[in-house]
Design an enzyme around this catalytic site. Structure first.
Site, short mmCIF file in Angstrom:
data_model
loop_
_atom_site.label_atom_id
_atom_site.label_comp_id
_atom_site.label_asym_id
_atom_site.label_seq_id
_atom_site.Cartn_x
_atom_site.Cartn_y
_atom_site.Cartn_z
N GLN A 126 0.83 -1.21 0.00
CA GLN A 126 0.00 0.00 0.00
C GLN A 126 0.86 1.26 0.00
OE1 GLN A 126 -1.82 1.08 3.76
NE2 GLN A 126 -3.71 1.66 2.74
N GLY A 127 0.70 2.08 -1.03
CA GLY A 127 1.47 3.33 -1.10
C GLY A 127 0.62 4.54 -0.74
N TYR A 128 0.36 4.69 0.52
CA TYR A 128 -0.43 5.83 0.99
C TYR A 128 0.46 6.87 1.68
CZ TYR A 128 -5.27 4.21 0.23
OH TYR A 128 -6.46 3.84 -0.30
N GLU A 244 -10.11 -1.41 5.64
CA GLU A 244 -8.92 -1.69 6.43
C GLU A 244 -9.26 -1.70 7.92
OE1 GLU A 244 -4.44 0.13 7.13
OE2 GLU A 244 -5.99 1.42 6.32
N SER A 383 -4.16 7.10 12.96
CA SER A 383 -3.85 6.94 14.38
C SER A 383 -5.15 6.91 15.20
CB SER A 383 -2.97 8.09 14.86
OG SER A 383 -3.73 9.28 14.92
N ASN A 384 -5.06 6.37 16.40
CA ASN A 384 -6.26 6.29 17.25
C ASN A 384 -6.81 7.67 17.59
OD1 ASN A 384 -5.86 3.59 17.04
ND2 ASN A 384 -5.90 3.16 19.24
#
Lengths: 398, 377
Positions: A126-128, A244, A383-384
């Site tokens: 995955q290239g994010y 995801e 992130s959370n």
């Protein structure tokens, strides 16, 4: 507490359980059980076993190779995969780019890529993320400039998990700088063998090398590899992020890890007695078990009202936040359970084929690296803190 | 009573922090960790020149006659630079036990070379089944002739590889977990029957499991009276727990500063991260935890020598419990707020987190010391 099942679903669960028992290769089972590092071959071999059975993509529509199972059965299946010590299904093809291709791709893309994803012929990554665009994906800088039938791609991706094994990468690239930052992004499939791609491993604080930087230097990508419309990539990316996150709760796996923690705590001694009998330790374990039951209850309720299958929403974010908190808490207790033997760090002991006597108990070596490595779970995939912002926005209306 | 360093202690603190900042940068530290021995002999010589190795040794043996506070001041600097050389093993545990239990001859023989940087120690306390209990000892020392024959397995002995002398705890009487019957022996690692299984530790140090198989030592290898080592051992380890707290407080200060600096520079969503209130509050919680730990450790280090024995044990337990809990919070949050970059081996943050985590487990984790603090009430 086991999930209450009717007779048909219970029979289904038994069938899945039996299939795994009969078909999971013993060497792979042993590596997963003991927390050893897994090779690409371990993952591919296991995924092909599931593919042969037709069970590799239960969440895909039947016409593309799915199973047609109810959401509850898909949950039962995933729980059984987690409980038996199977390797994680690598999500990049099956859970991430696959659904994007089948939803937004053209017929040629579907015909070419989907079967190869099912058979694990292509390993995707995955290239994010980029150095300047972590949780703030919209600020990404990697450029794709049209040139005849191709795009020319330049830029850098980072935190690319297992890019060292990958045949293909799906990328978010900037195709326009006009308008809002989200509006000029496209979703591009790139062959990792293309000239101009360089993969550099990043060593993480646990000594592992599962993430990478990926550099693009004038990489030529056919326009045929664009998914959907140019500058529409943000829509597809958001669609994918929901997929995801939905996988991150991982209740079955956490149940197995809790069982492992209990087993270890019954061999470790504290004050001359099993650590498992220590009242303070027992309380922490019990609190964690209740937390996991509550998370599972949320999942089961989502299955009940059908909200688990939609686009990304506050439910997916809730699962990500609590799922990863519980996973991290388990790794923390595993780390603490082995006491002084958390310190020795013999990296070779994490690889299969290391035949020397273990230092300390045989289960000890991977546990400290596991604790340190798993701090990533509350950072990646948005992130959370970002997940909580999403919940605040959608539920509380901020 | 107000808590403050004396003028001399303040000067020692400044010079130690300056040395670490100037001569023990992260690149230097990484080179030392990656080297074959895992320590830098030249740095060790400099520590001797600076007087660090004799800071708590009586003047009669070449030292500076300081106390626990002086060691705590040094260890704070050690924490800030993640210094890996075996200061705790050598000057606190080894030197401390020799100073307390040694005969005049043993002290004359061992302490001046330690102060001069010519002799390093490691203390073999733990055993595989013992977890954190100092009295859970199965290694045996049976008298033979005028000496002893020692057999047993000592686990995770920090700094054993490279030590010139091991101080080994073995049972000369009684049953496993008895509080009586423990003795402390000087064992050279090259003696017949001593096997070291060395390994790196995850916090950048070196350790070993040490197996002793009928190791014959002479009568003058025993430290103190046979069978009664536990009280002195507990005091020495409590002192180690307190100065480890000081090392941890130094690490926490670095992590809070690094995280603050990162929040001020890292841009996401068109602004720096410091503008997000949720992150401000998290950083403030880290700062509060660090300040409370630092103050508690300093207070205990300054007052320790004047406390009675039961107060000493409780104070050490309080320090270790607080260090364990605050260290876990600060370490985890420092990585979290740094995001992906905090997960990399390249950035110092992860290394500070790992050392802090291992300090959290050394000589008893927070759960162990909570129970100890409660039971000593």
């Amino acid at each position: 507490m086991d999930v209450k099942l009717n007779a048909e679903d219970a029979a289904f669960r038994d069938e899945v359980r039996q299939f795994i028992a009969d078909n999971l290769p013993a060497d792979i089972r042993r590596r997963v059980e003991t927390g050893k590092r897994l090779s690409k071959d371990d993952h591919v071999r296991w995924q092909r076993v599931l593919h042969q059975k037709g069970w590799i993509a239960p969440h895909w529509p039947v016409e593309h190779g799915g199973t047609g199972w109810s959401p509850l059965r898909r949950y039962i299946f995933e729980e059984e995969l987690g409980r038996a010590p199977t390797p994680r299904i690598i999500p990049f093809g099956l859970a991430m780019v696959g659904p994007v291709i089948m939803t937004f791709g053209d017929d040629r893309q579907k015909a070419h890529y989907l079967p190869r994803i099912l058979s694990s012929e292509d390993w995707w990554c995955q290239g994010y993320s980029e150095p300047g665009a972590g949780s703030d994906l919209a600020s990404l800088q990697t450029r794709a400039v049209a040139d005849g039938d191709d795009y020319i791609v330049n830029g850098q991706k980072t935190w690319t998990t297992m890019a060292q094994h990958a045949d293909m990468i799906f990328c978010l690239v900037r195709t326009s700088t006009a308008g809002k930052p989200q509006e000029g992004i496209s979703f591009l499939l790139i062959d990792m063998k293309s000239a101009g791609i360089e993969v550099r491993p990043i060593t993480t604080l646990d000594g592992g090398q599962e993430v990478n930087e990926v550099f693009f230097d004038d990489v030529r990508v056919p326009k045929a590899n664009l998914i959907g419309g140019e500058n529409k990539g943000w829509t597809y990316a958001k669609f994918l992020l929901g997929h995801e996150r939905a996988n991150i709760a991982d209740v079955g796996r956490s149940k197995r890890e809790l069982a492992r923690l209990e087993a270890i705590a019954s061999s470790e001694l504290s004050d001359g007695r099993p650590l498992l009998d220590d009242p303070a330790f027992r309380s922490r374990l019990a609190a964690l078990e209740i937390e996991l039951m509550a998370l599972e209850s949320v999942v089961l309720r989502m299955l009940g009202d059908g909200t688990n299958s939609g686009p990304p929403g506050p439910e997916a974010s809730l699962l990500k936040v609590k799922g990863t908190e519980i996973q991290q808490k388990i790794t923390e207790l595993l780390f603490e359970a082995i006491g002084p033997y958390a310190a020795p760090f013999v990296t070779e002991a994490l690889d299969d084929g290391w035949n020397e006597a273990p230092i300390g108990p045989d289960y000890a070596a991977p546990l400290a690296p596991y604790y340190f490595n798993w701090r990533k779970a509350s950072i990646y995939g948005g992130s959370n803190e970002i997940q909580k912002n999403i919940i605040a926005k959608m539920v509380l209306g901020f | 009573m107000a808590i403050a360093l004396s003028e001399e202690q303040r000067l020692l603190q400044e010079s130690a922090r300056r040395f670490v900042e100037r001569d023990y940068g992260f690149a230097t530290r990484s080179r030392i960790v990656a080297s074959e021995d895992g320590i830098d002999g030249e740095k060790w010589r400099q520590f001797a020149e600076l007087g660090w190795l004799g800071v708590a040794v009586p003047e009669a043996y070449g030292g500076m006659d300081g106390g626990l506070a002086e060691i705590a001041v040094l260890l704070d600097a050690v924490g800030r630079g993640l210094v890996v050389e075996p200061l705790l093993s050598t000057i606190v545990l080894g030197g401390g036990l020799i100073g307390e239990l040694g005969t005049e001859a043993q002290k004359r023989d061992l302490l001046p070379p330690m102060v001069a940087g010519e002799r390093r120690f490691a203390v073999a306390l733990g055993e595989p089944q013992a977890r954190y209990d100092l009295h859970d000892v199965t290694a045996r020392a049976r008298p033979e002739g005028d000496g002893f024959v020692i057999s047993g397995h000592k686990s995770v002995v920090y700094d054993a590889p490279g030590a010139d002398m091991l101080l080994v705890v073995a049972r000369s009487a009684g049953e496993p977990r008895d509080v009586d019957g423990l003795s402390l022996f000087l064992v050279a690692p090259g003696m017949p029957g001593v096997t070291l299984r060395p390994y790196p530790t995850i916090d950048g140090g070196r350790g070993a499991d040490v197996v002793l198989d009928d190791v014959r030592v002479s009568g003058d290898a025993i430290l103190g009276t046979p069978g009664s080592a536990l009280a002195a051992l507990t005091r020495a380890v409590d002192r180690a727990r307190i100065v480890l707290g000081s090392e941890a407080a130094g690490i926490m200060a670095v992590l809070v500063d690094a995280t603050r600096d990162y929040l001020k520079t890292r841009r996401q969503f068109g602004t720096t991260l410091e503008k997000f209130q949720v992150l401000q509050h998290r950083l403030v919680d880290m700062l509060i935890a660090q300040q409370m730990t630092e103050a508690l450790v300093l207070r205990v280090a300054l007052e320790y020598d004047d406390l009675d024995n039961s107060e000493k044990a409780r104070a050490a337990a309080a320090v270790k419990a607080k260090v364990g809990e605050a260290g876990k919070f600060i370490g985890q949050q420092a990585v979290q707020l740094h995001g992906g970059i905090g997960m990399t081996d390249e950035l110092p943050v992860g290394h500070y987190f790992k050392r802090l985590s291992i300090i959290g487990t050394m000589f008893g984790d927070a759960a162990y010391h909570l129970r100890r603090f409660r039971d000593l009430a």
